[in-house]
Scaffold this active site. Structure first.
Site, PDB file in Angstrom:
ATOM      1  N   HIS A  79       1.191  -1.135   0.325  1.00 54.83           N
ATOM      2  CA  HIS A  79      -0.270   0.026  -0.153  1.00 54.83           C
ATOM      3  C   HIS A  79       0.860   1.610   0.014  1.00 54.83           C
ATOM      4  O   HIS A  79       0.446   2.258  -0.572  1.00 54.83           O
ATOM      5  CB  HIS A  79      -1.137  -0.184   1.197  1.00 54.83           C
ATOM      6  CG  HIS A  79      -0.405   0.038   2.305  1.00 54.83           C
ATOM      7  ND1 HIS A  79       0.049  -0.576   3.608  1.00 54.83           N
ATOM      8  CD2 HIS A  79      -0.185   1.461   3.140  1.00 54.83           C
ATOM      9  CE1 HIS A  79      -0.347  -0.123   4.321  1.00 54.83           C
ATOM     10  NE2 HIS A  79       0.256   0.892   3.749  1.00 54.83           N
ATOM     11  N   ASP A 120       0.649  -7.630   1.044  1.00 47.26           N
ATOM     12  CA  ASP A 120       0.523  -6.076   1.940  1.00 47.26           C
ATOM     13  C   ASP A 120       1.857  -6.302   1.414  1.00 47.26           C
ATOM     14  O   ASP A 120       2.730  -5.413   2.640  1.00 47.26           O
ATOM     15  CB  ASP A 120       0.628  -5.510   2.244  1.00 47.26           C
ATOM     16  CG  ASP A 120       0.328  -4.171   2.820  1.00 47.26           C
ATOM     17  OD1 ASP A 120      -0.080  -3.397   1.550  1.00 47.26           O
ATOM     18  OD2 ASP A 120       0.055  -3.607   3.838  1.00 47.26           O
ATOM     19  N   SER A 129       4.436   2.750   7.589  1.00 42.71           N
ATOM     20  CA  SER A 129       4.279   1.287   7.091  1.00 42.71           C
ATOM     21  C   SER A 129       5.547   1.391   5.861  1.00 42.71           C
ATOM     22  O   SER A 129       6.457   1.807   5.690  1.00 42.71           O
ATOM     23  CB  SER A 129       3.149   1.571   5.833  1.00 42.71           C
ATOM     24  OG  SER A 129       1.648   1.643   6.486  1.00 42.71           O
TER      25      SER A 129
END
Length: 378
Positions: free
Chosen positions: A117, A147, A224
């Site tokens: 992402h 992911d 992230s």
């Protein structure tokens, strides 16, 4: 993630991907789409902006309280400044047109591991290093199911950290390195709070928020794709998501286990894609209202909202309205539990389900297949 009540009875937590927002019951703490942080009072925009020159990057900082853990690599437990100094060169900031995220060196020749992402929709990115250098990067491969993604940076001679193959223990110290809200080379500390976590309500939006490591080391948008590290300086996870304080949470962060990340990265390197077991149905929560509509007693189970007639489940005879009670003897309490169990299987495996259909109890065997490249079912 909010109150200590049955998650099926309580309000769904808002989860945030540590790089971008996911519209749904959960807001995931993703790093993509993370805007430049606002300039603090008395600070010029160029100093606060994540796109400012890397030469102005502040020195790594630590916050939070460290857990204790025995170390055997010469790094004393609790020596966080030394851990940060050792590992910071292995953690990068990834800049895209839509925002920024973090990444971890995967090979000395410039390969970077991050979240899918973070780089979603991008082909070319910019990679910033702890020493202030920024270089061009190209998205090499990605996998939305877990992911995870690989970025090839135009730089060699990078320090690859050790990736731990086993899960950490609850209570071990944890250090998170990344670029929350654009503050590059930030370190936060805490402990491993739990293992095999799945975020309630996430199955309707994402396949990735299952079987995660939970930590109380603060994770924020921009983290992230960054590293979660133990007190021996080994990467134990890739930062993935958090539940924000607005949902009543206090330090609830989540990471993809390092072993999962390495397995997927090796598949992406070898084939450009990663294989995942495919069931071919859309799972849903068995609420009291749905149980009443189906004419069955409410209890543990996952209701089948839709089934691909040509998929593994459909060919085996599973149909909409069925309730999957267990898979290979493991009770299926939520859709996320079903996804977590599927994650452990391989295409070609045969699995047995206990299925409730009206007043019938059925045993159905399903031959799992490889997940199609583009599909909305599980």
């Amino acid at each position: 993630m909010g109150q200590a009540t049955d998650p099926r009875r309580s309000r769904r937590p808002r989860t945030v991907l540590a790089g971008g927002a996911l519209a749904a019951a959960l807001a995931l703490s993703g790093c993509t789409g993370t805007p430049s942080p606002p300039a603090p009072s008395g600070t010029s925009p160029s100093q606060a902006s994540p796109s400012a020159s890397a030469n102005s990057t502040p020195a790594p900082s630590t916050s939070g309280s460290a857990g204790t853990e025995g170390g055997n690599s010469g790094t004393a437990a609790g020596n966080l400044p030394q851990l940060v100094e050792n590992l910071s060169p292995s953690v990068v900031t990834i800049f895209t047109e839509g925002g920024l995220g973090s990444g971890v060196v995967y090979s000395a020749d410039g390969l970077i591991l991050t979240n899918e992402h973070v780089i979603r929709g991008a082909t070319n990115v910019e990679v910033g290093f702890a020493d202030g250098q920024r270089v061009e990067g190209t998205v090499k491969a990605s996998d939305a199911v877990t992911d995870l993604a690989l970025v090839q940076a135009k730089r060699t001679g990078l320090p690859k950290p050790a990736y731990q193959s086993n899960l950490p223990k609850v209570g071990e110290g944890a250090l998170v390195l990344g670029s929350p809200l654009g503050f590059e080379n930030t370190a936060t500390a805490g402990i491993i709070s739990g293992l095999h976590r799945s975020i309630p309500g996430s199955a309707s939006n994402s396949l990735s928020l299952v079987d995660l490591i939970q930590t109380d080391a603060p994770i924020s948008p921009g983290n992230s794709g960054g590293a979660v590290i133990n007190m021996r300086g080994e990467v134990i996870g890739i930062s993935e998501a958090y539940i924000p304080p607005s949902a009543g949470a206090v330090s609830l962060g989540f990471a993809i286990p390092a072993a999962t990340a390495v397995d997927v990265a090796e598949e992406l390197l070898a084939n450009g894609t990663a294989k995942h077991a495919y069931l071919g149905l859309t799972p849903g929560e068995l609420t009291a209202q749905i149980a009443d509509q189906l004419g069955i007693q409410e209890g543990a189970g996952v209701v089948v909202l839709a089934a691909d007639g040509d998929g593994p489940a459909g060919r085996a005879g599973i149909r909409p309205g069925d309730v999957l009670q267990s898979m290979e003897g493991v009770e299926l309490t939520t859709p996320e539990k079903l996804l977590a169990e599927l994650r452990k299987r391989n295409p070609g495996d045969t699995v047995g389900f206990k299925v409730k259909r009206g007043d019938q109890s059925l045993d159905i065997k399903v031959d799992l297949s490889d997940r199609p490249a583009s599909t909305t079912t599980r």
